[in-house]
Motif scaffolding. Structure first.
Motif, PDB file in Angstrom:
ATOM      1  N   ALA A 249      36.042  35.497  47.617  1.00 17.47           N
ATOM      2  CA  ALA A 249      35.007  34.481  48.302  1.00 17.47           C
ATOM      3  C   ALA A 249      35.609  33.543  49.208  1.00 17.47           C
ATOM      4  N   GLU A 250      36.142  32.531  48.655  1.00 17.13           N
ATOM      5  CA  GLU A 250      36.766  31.398  49.605  1.00 17.13           C
ATOM      6  C   GLU A 250      37.704  31.830  50.765  1.00 17.13           C
ATOM      7  N   ALA A 255      38.355  33.475  56.439  1.00 20.81           N
ATOM      8  CA  ALA A 255      38.912  34.287  57.420  1.00 20.81           C
ATOM      9  C   ALA A 255      37.828  34.650  58.374  1.00 20.81           C
ATOM     10  N   CYS A 256      36.549  34.645  58.114  1.00 22.47           N
ATOM     11  CA  CYS A 256      35.289  34.997  58.908  1.00 22.47           C
ATOM     12  C   CYS A 256      35.135  33.983  60.090  1.00 22.47           C
ATOM     13  N   VAL A 273      28.939  33.462  58.729  1.00 22.30           N
ATOM     14  CA  VAL A 273      27.865  34.334  57.988  1.00 22.30           C
ATOM     15  C   VAL A 273      28.086  34.513  56.462  1.00 22.30           C
ATOM     16  N   ILE A 274      29.714  34.063  56.277  1.00 24.48           N
ATOM     17  CA  ILE A 274      29.802  33.810  54.698  1.00 24.48           C
ATOM     18  C   ILE A 274      29.838  32.548  54.518  1.00 24.48           C
ATOM     19  N   TYR A 275      28.998  32.039  53.917  1.00 18.75           N
ATOM     20  CA  TYR A 275      28.816  30.481  53.842  1.00 18.75           C
ATOM     21  C   TYR A 275      28.383  29.804  52.580  1.00 18.75           C
ATOM     22  N   SER A 299      39.368  40.491  58.911  1.00 19.22           N
ATOM     23  CA  SER A 299      40.641  40.650  58.328  1.00 19.22           C
ATOM     24  C   SER A 299      41.061  39.825  57.284  1.00 19.22           C
ATOM     25  N   LEU A 300      41.473  40.054  56.190  1.00 16.39           N
ATOM     26  CA  LEU A 300      41.924  39.557  55.394  1.00 16.39           C
ATOM     27  C   LEU A 300      43.376  39.929  54.580  1.00 16.39           C
TER      28      LEU A 300
END
Lengths: 672, 443, 152, 386
Positions: A249-250, A255-256, A273-275, A299-300
């Motif tokens: 998650a973190e 990366a988002c 948007v990932i928050y 991309s992660l």
């Protein structure tokens, strides 16, 4: 069963220690009534409600086979239940008993004319006997109840309700639409009147809720369907995927790169948007904002991750539902007090967030400009007047008071003064409504802080406009000040803050699914503000917090606890018991006209169902006792007299009226 | 009276206390409700109609009173006072004094024969002393329990009541009795009093003939009231001009009462509307500083009153004097226009505020039975109103209704249910429920 | 013991949350009113079809007062629904030649002692004036008969 | 016409006192309880409101400021304990400072150090100045004007008076222009009547007497605030008249200043009675301020004290001088007393336009404008009536 046999009626007339016998010749009545068909025994007694009196009735039921009891005594309000108890103890159905009030409605009001009082008693008692012949055994409506409640909404009211219900030994499912708990309270900094940190209080509550073994929390979940009735609601829930795992998650959030305005800060900042709305939120795992996520891969560690929402649907069986869906702050339309036109016009919730984002010691700025003069305007979106204010989308104006804004505004001005003592603050109000415990203190404090209060008339609103060129302040507020005899006062300011009111929230048709109604103010409606202040007209559905109307945190908490108390009373025993006085359909008479369904105002109480009988499709009315209140509107509407309210049938009334109208001379003759 | 072991003791039989008791009892807890008056019902039963629905007040109160009386899980202890409260584990040992009624309640049928025979007339506090009742009487027509009570202060001991009582219930030998209750929790629902009229010298200090308190007006307006109509207590004349003086006992530092009493705006508007119904020709003026109609449906109620012609004048009334015909004269600055007016009315109602009940349970040296810290406003202190609004400083003791500050009926009832939720959770969490509950047989 | 058949009879349908409790309150106040009044408790008068009132008149009831709770009622439909039904009953009464004043709808609360007494006394006075319903029913029949004769 | 707020204005006025006025929530109690406030001229709330919003001009041009005698009713009954009476006093101080063209009044009110200097220095200078011209101090007989020639006192006095008159006039004109407001064309005012009313009011203090004591707890007449104030005023006026007459007699050559007269000489008698009144009034005012008897005497500025102290000292020293005149063998102290008396009186005159003393004039002007009523205009004869 004795009740199925030919009626054997026992008639008892109480002297009430002379209170009845002083005006009514009880012995004569007993003698007269003995003549009536089906009357097995008639007796009088000095005091029927005494132990001896009750034992006498019980003995008659057991020994003489009395299977219907008629008692003439004091008002049924006082002792109907006493005698129902006696009848039950003797093994008879408690509803095979009829009470006639001979004291309050006869002996005490006709004492001057004993003859007339006796005559009236005779007719009333014979009416009682007439009804008794038609009495049927009844059972209270007993519905199995799930010891499980659903709480809709994870704000402070929902959390409090969930906790309090669980503390009463019931299971709770808490459904929250957003990915995080806390609701509106999380957006506050400090709360009045204690000045405690809002999120600290909130988290103490969330921790208790999260730790409680009987509470299940569903975030990103919505109710999509509701069926059933009190004790046994079947609720369909759809829950979105969180989109991330605890592990990634973190990293994914970091990366988002897609950003959207952050609604937690009312768009003052951007978020991914990932928050997470704020540090320390619950759950602490970030979540994907599915509404805004553009579907592009993130991309992660060199891998392209595409996030997918796979909503899952499930059902919950609950005995009761707590609606704690909260409120929305009013959004002024473009141009109201310059909102949306002048950049210096903001709402109070905006300012709360803005101040929270401004570090201590940092100067107060808006749009890069230092703020020296601020005007706060009360009642924006509240106490609106038709013809003065622009109506809402539904054509209505908010003519209610939002209750919280006065103290909230003064709480804000106190905070502003504390942090920026040099600030000139102007407060434009209609009435200052600091009604609560410790609230008037804020008024005192802000007065002493040097806040200037101006009073406008609700029909002559302040005007906010851009200042003329050359003015050192960007905005000019003009108000006809009632405290200065209506003189127009000009206030040049750097910032205008609109103390916006509470708006009933669009809960996406939930109220229709639950069949609860909204009041004239469009907030959810309680049955009765005093008799049942947190219950809705639908049995088993209760309200908590601001879904019902404007409330501050303290009031929301009380309402939420009250809702929990109602749920606990309802479900604590594992079954719900309702009085048997509900409509019942005689299937032989019903031919499915539907007239009853038309007049019924109670959702789900009566419906036409199709049956197959002898190869034919027939429609017939079917009652859902849990939803019927027994008003009898269907009884008068039915052209075939196919419906009756149990225990209060039309036939019983006809029989009673016939007895009252009858010629009693023969009976009386025998008695004398 | 036998000693009791119960789950919760509710102190105060007004609307808040009754609601708490009912909510706990409905959950199956054993509850005792202690009321120092001979009947439950509290202040609410004396009111006329309630805002904003204008429901008949007794129609809402009497069913609750009756439900309390008939509930199998509620022990109703009227005419009783709490003498002391001692901690006992997580619960309490409470000593209760049963004051003598001089009537055997197990025999009394509430027939009121004694009352009709009694030669002594006593001013009735139920009617704010506007009406009278007898030295022995059923307290009021809808009293619960419907049992007579004898007032030894006025009784001549003539024995007439004893002679006429059909059930030999009169007992002149009754003595105060003390008994004990062991309770797992306590709910304080001790209610409120009005700010005394005497405190404000400028308003006549209670000496003006036609200046009354709002509870008197309730009795004038109530269908059960002593006169059944609105009149001037000074001379019985029908008033045609009536004024309400708001904040007559609140928001006033000269009285040391700085808080808002929260209900006065609404009751004044409600009474104004009821008066316009009863006396259509009457002119009604409400003098106010801020109209605080904040509750659900209240603002609309206020707007309706304005539309009906009730006059609202902004300005704090500075003084009330009386002319030679005992007409009160109100002096005020109409702050909207900056003019001073002196208006003569027929009747003035002082919208007095709410102060904590003068119950000896709460204060007064040696009689202080429940030692609970009070807030600076004199009401029971709640340490964490924004997280636990009904929880006091003492574990196991909860507070509800106007015992924790001014509150209207709706808020009191909600708060009462909330206190019940807190108390029941406390009882469960400490695992000391007394017995399996009984179900209400015919709820 | 003898019975008094010479008095017109008044039937009162009193709701438990209104008129019936109001009558109890009147009793608790020991206030006298005519004894030819027979109060039956009802949940809500909205259950009675208009024909019910007609049959009551035929059974020798001379006046009916429906004491309901109106807008104070716990039942949503009571105020409006009852009024509609009573209006239909009025129509039918007119057709049958019954004086419509014999049927009254009144909102009575649980402590409305004075309004209760007022309603009862008014109806009693009215009935003293207009007499028994049976005479009206018979009179109508004879009038009809007379009419037919006249035209025939 | 709209007015612009000035949030700093109240802060400015607060420098002159106005304890706790920020608590005011404009309920209007003060205005309605005030026995002197009348429609058309309501106060104190109107003035407080001007101050709160910073409407400086309306405040300075309001005669209401001076119609207030500070009876303290408003302060006693104020539901916010905002002390409106003290605010009015502060606003008057502010106004005195504003009307004063020298800026000295402002310094006196707002700077304790400056006021202390200003209080002592002129008196010292006068004392020293006069002492420079002094003559012998005969001990066999009291010859006061041998010690200080009467001419010097008179000349100093006359010059001082003229200067004073100029300054006062400037302040009075300042105020009058503001208070009078725009002249309505065609409306005539009965100024004769207004002047007469002003004179009567100034001399009798009727409004103070009639309206400014609450009936209920009125003390005996000689302890009433009204009498204390009036006796101070009468005492001062009496002494002024006596002195002027004395000087007048000398100018007319009838009697030289310093000639012995019996104590029943009408001028001397007037002086004696006036002196007694002044000493009584100021002493009582002292006691009240020290005891803080009620709201009106709770808050005192240095300037208030200075005015009171000087009045008292002038009164007492003058009285001592009179005693000395009739003593068979007065000591040397009498000469020093004279010097002291002259210094104090001089200081009093100098301070007049800058301290509370100035209210004597401003109030009179306010009363005049208050009394000024339009003359009813005679109905023009109807055309064609004949």
């Amino acid at each position: 069963m004795p009740e199925n046999q030919e009626p054997r009626i026992g008639v008892y007339v109480c002297h009430c220690g002379g209170n009845i016998s002083g005006a009514v010749q009880c012995e004569l009545i007993a003698k007269a009534l003995k003549q009536l068909p089906n009357v097995t025994i008639t007796r009088t007694d000095e005091s029927l409600c005494s132990d001896a009196g009750q034992s006498m009735i019980e003995a008659d039921i057991k020994e003489l086979g009395v299977n219907r009891v008629v008692i003439g005594a004091c008002a049924p309000m006082l002792h109907e239940q006493t005698f129902r108890g006696a009848v039950t103890r003797a093994g008879l159905n408690p509803y095979l008993y009829q009470h006639i009030g001979l004291r309050e409605q006869d002996s005490w009001v006709h004492g001057h004319d004993k003859q007339a009082a006796t005559d009236k008693a005779l007719r009333l008692m014979s009416a009682g006997v007439a009804k008794a012949r038609l009495l049927q055994p009844l059972e209270p409506i007993r519905l199995g109840a799930e010891k499980h409640a659903l709480v809709i909404g994870g704000g402070v009211a929902g959390l409090r309700s969930a906790l309090d219900i669980a503390r009463q030994g019931l299971r709770v499912s808490l459904v929250e639409r957003s990915p995080f708990l806390g609701g509106r309270m999380a957006q506050l900094e400090s709360v009045f009147p204690t000045e405690e940190e809002a999120r600290k209080l909130l988290h103490a509550l969330i921790e208790k809720v999260a730790a409680h073994p009987d509470i299940t929390i569903f975030t990103q979940a919505e109710v999509t369907g509701v069926a059933g009735y009190v004790g046994n609601f079947n609720v369909h829930v759809q829950q979105h995927t969180r989109g991330v795992t605890n592990e990634n998650a973190e990293a994914l959030m970091a990366a988002c790169s897609q950003e959207v305005p952050d609604e937690f800060n009312y768009g003052l900042t951007q978020r991914k948007v990932i928050y997470k709305p704020y540090a320390g939120c619950y759950p602490s795992t970030p979540a994907v904002d599915w509404e805004n996520y553009n579907g592009e891969p993130i991309s992660l560690n060199g891998k392209q991750v595409v996030l997918k929402d796979e909503p899952k649907a499930f059902e919950l069986n609950v005995g009761a539902v707590v609606v704690a869906t909260g409120f929305d702050p009013y959004t002024p339309p473009q141009g109201e007090y310059g909102f949306g036109e002048l950049p210096q016009v903001v709402t109070l919730p905006h300012l709360i967030r803005h101040l929270a984002l401004t570090k201590n010691g940092q100067p107060l700025q808006w749009n890069g400009r230092a703020i020296r003069d601020v005007a706060l305007i009360h009642c924006v979106g509240s106490r609106q007047v038709e013809g003065i204010h622009q109506p809402q989308a539904d054509g209505q104006v908010n003519n209610y008071c939002s209750r919280v804004c006065c103290t909230a505004t003064l709480h804000m001005t106190a905070e502003l003064h504390k942090r920026y003592p040099q600030l000139n603050i102007f407060d434009l109000h209609q009435d200052i409504r600091t009604y609560g415990r410790g609230h008037e203190e804020y008024y005192r404090r802000t007065l002493e802080d040097g806040v200037r209060f101006l009073r406008y008339n609700g029909e002559e609103l302040p005007k906010v406009s851009a200042a003329p060129k050359g003015d050192i302040h960007p905005v000019l507020v003009k108000v006809k000040d009632r405290l200065t005899y209506g003189e127009e006062i000009e206030i040049p300011v750097d910032l205008v803050v609109l103390a916006v009111g509470f708006m009933p929230r669009d809960i996406h048709g939930l109220e229709k699914m639950l069949k609860v109604s909204r009041g004239a103010d469009r907030f959810l409606l309680e049955v009765h503000p005093k008799l049942r202040p947190v219950e809705t007209a639908v049995n088993g559905i209760v309200l908590a917090g601001t879904a019902q109307g404007p409330m501050n945190i303290q009031e929301s908490l009380s309402a939420a606890s009250a809702a929990a108390a109602k749920v606990a009373s309802l479900l604590g025993r594992g079954h719900v018991e309702l009085p048997p006085f509900v409509a019942s359909v005689d299937e032989h008479k019903c031919n499915g006209t539907g007239a009853c369904v038309e007049v019924c105002l109670y959702e789900g109480a009566i419906a036409l169902q199709t049956f197959e009988e002898n190869g034919e499709q027939i429609k017939r009315a079917v009652i859902t006792p849990a939803n019927c209140v027994g008003c009898g509107a269907c009884v008068s509407a039915c052209p075939n007299q196919a419906i009756d309210v149990q225990g209060w049938t039309l036939a019983q009334y006809e029989a009673m009226v016939e007895a009252i109208g009858a010629d009693m001379s023969a009976l009386a003759e025998v008695a004398s | 009276m036998d000693n009791l072991r119960i789950d919760a003791l509710i102190i105060g039989g007004g609307i808040a206390g009754m609601q708490s008791a009912l909510d706990l009892a409905d959950q199956g807890f054993q509850v005792a409700l202690v009321e120092r008056e001979p009947s439950i019902g509290g202040r609410m039963i004396t009111l006329s109609k309630v805002f904003p629905t204008l429901d008949c007040c007794s129609c809402i109160t009497t069913p609750k009173m009756s439900a309390v009386a008939h509930h199998p899980n509620i022990h109703l202890l009227t005419y009783c006072e709490v003498q002391s409260v001692r901690e006992h584990g997580t619960g309490f040992d409470i000593s209760i004094l049963q004051k003598p009624r001089y009537v055997d309640v197990s025999k009394c049928t509430g027939c009121r024969d004694c009352e009709y025979e009694c030669p002594i007339t006593v001013p009735s506090p139920f009617d704010r002393n506007l009406g009278a009742y007898r030295a022995i009487r059923v307290p009021f027509s809808t009293a619960v329990p419907q049992k007579a009570v004898l007032d030894p202060e006025y009784c001549l001991w003539c024995g007439k009541c004893e002679q006429v009582c059909p059930v030999e219930a009169i007992d002149f030998t009754q003595q105060p009795e003390t008994f004990n209750i062991e309770a797992a929790s306590i709910v304080m629902a001790t209610g409120f009093d009005l700010t005394p009229m005497e405190t404000k010298k400028e308003y006549g200090a209670g000496k003006l003939h036609n200046v009354i308190d709002p509870l008197m007006m309730e009795r004038f307006l109530a269908p059960t009231g002593p006169y059944g109509r609105v009149l001037r207590p000074g001379d019985g004349k029908e008033p045609t001009s009536i004024a309400y003086v708001q904040c007559a006992g609140s928001r006033d530092e000269t009285l040391n009462i700085t808080y808002c009493s929260r209900v006065c705006c609404m009751y004044a508007i409600k009474q104004a509307m009821l008066i316009s119904g009863a006396l259509p020709m009457a002119e009604i003026t409400i003098y106010y500083m801020d109209i605080r109609t904040f509750g659900k449906g209240y603002e609309q109620f206020y707007q309706n009153a304005k539309a009906m012609g009730v006059e609202f004048v902004r300005g704090k009334v500075a003084s009330i004097k009386e002319d030679s015909d005992q007409n009160p004269i109100v002096k005020v600055e109409m702050t909207d226009i900056g003019e001073i007016v002196e208006r003569t009315h027929d009747l003035v109602v002082l919208s007095q505020g709410i102060i904590p009940a003068s119950s000896p349970i709460l204060r007064g040296g040696s009689t202080q039975a429940v030692s609970l810290p009070l807030g600076s406003d004199g009401f029971i202190y709640v340490p964490a109103p924004d997280s636990a609004p009904c929880v006091t400083e003492r574990a196991g003791i909860f507070v509800t209704g106007t015992a924790m500050g001014p509150m209207d009926i709706v808020d009191s009832i909600i708060s009462a249910s909330a206190a019940a939720a807190e108390a029941s959770a406390y009882i469960r969490e400490n695992g000391n429920r007394v017995e399996a509950h009984k179900e209400a047989l015919y709820a | 013991m003898s019975v008094q058949n010479q008095q017109p009879k008044i039937l009162i349908l009193g709701t438990l949350s209104g008129g019936y409790a109001g009558a109890d309150s009147t009793g608790q106040s020991h206030l006298d009113y005519p004894a030819n009044t027979y109060i039956l408790p009802v949940m809500s008068p909205v259950m009675f079809p208009p024909e019910f009132y007609l049959r009551a008149f035929e059974r020798g009831i001379d006046g009916i007062i429906v004491m309901y709770s109106g807008t104070d009622s716990p039942y949503k439909v009571e105020a409006e629904g009852t009024a509609k039904l009573i209006n239909r009953a009025y129509q039918m009464m007119k057709e049958r030649g019954i004086d419509i004043r014999r049927l009254r709808l009144a909102a009575i609360c649980t402590v409305c002692v004075k309004p209760f007494l007022k309603e009862v006394n008014q109806m009693n006075d009215l009935l003293k004036g207009i007499g028994f319903v049976k005479d009206e029913l018979a009179g109508r029949a004879s009038a009809m008969a007379g009419k037919e004769t006249a035209h025939g | 016409m709209s007015a612009r707020v000035d949030p700093q204005f109240l802060t400015e006025i607060k420098k002159y006192g106005a304890v706790n006025i920020e608590a005011c929530f404009n309920c209007g109690n003060c205005t309605a309880i005030c026995p002197l406030s009348t429609n058309g001229e309501t106060f104190p709330r109107r003035i407080i409101r001007y101050a709160q919003l910073g409407l400086k001009e309306p405040l300075l041009s309001s005669k209401e400021l001076w119609l207030c005698y500070y009876c303290g009713e408003c302060t006693r009954t104020c539901p916010k304990q905002a002390n409106p009476g003290e605010f009015m006093a502060a606003a008057r101080r502010y106004a005195i400072a504003s009307y004063d063209p020298t800026g000295l009044a402002k310094a006196l009110y707002t700077s304790p150090i400056l006021s202390a200097i200003f209080l002592v220095l002129p008196a010292l200078l006068i004392g020293l100045g006069i002492y420079a011209f002094h003559g012998p101090m005969p001990t066999n007989a009291l010859k006061l004007f041998d010690f200080i020639p009467a001419g010097i006192i008179h000349n100093f006095g006359v010059i001082g008076m003229i200067l004073l008159a100029v300054l006062l006039l400037a302040g009075m004109v300042n105020m009058s222009i503001k208070v009078k407001g725009e002249k309505t064309p065609g409306v005539h005012h009965d100024w004769m009547r207004a002047l007469w009313e002003t004179l009567i009011e100034v001399l009798t203090q009727q409004r103070y007497q009639q309206d400014c004591e609450t009936e209920a707890d009125k003390p005996v007449w000689y302890l009433q605030k009204w009498f204390i104030h009036a006796s101070t005023l009468w005492g001062f006026l009496g002494l002024l008249v006596a002195t002027a007459l004395d000087y007048g007699l000398e100018v007319l050559g009838i009697k030289a200043t310093g000639t012995w007269v019996p104590f029943w000489n009408p001028i001397r008698l007037l002086g004696t009675i006036a002196g007694l009144l002044l000493v009584y009034g100021t002493s009582m005012a002292f006691v009240r301020r020290i005891r803080k008897s009620d709201a009106t005497s709770t808050y005192s500025t240095i300037s208030d004290w200075a005015f009171l102290i000087l009045l008292w000292l002038t009164g007492v020293s003058g009285f001592l001088l009179e005693i000395a005149l009739y003593l068979p063998q007065p000591g040397i102290w009498a000469y020093w007393t004279l010097l002291f008396h002259i210094s104090a009186a001089g200081e009093l005159l100098i301070l007049m336009p800058f301290t509370k003393f100035a209210h004597a004039m401003y109030r009179a002007i306010a009363i005049y404008f208050h009394a000024l009523k339009p003359v009813p205009v005679a109905e023009p004869a109807k055309a064609g009536a004949d």
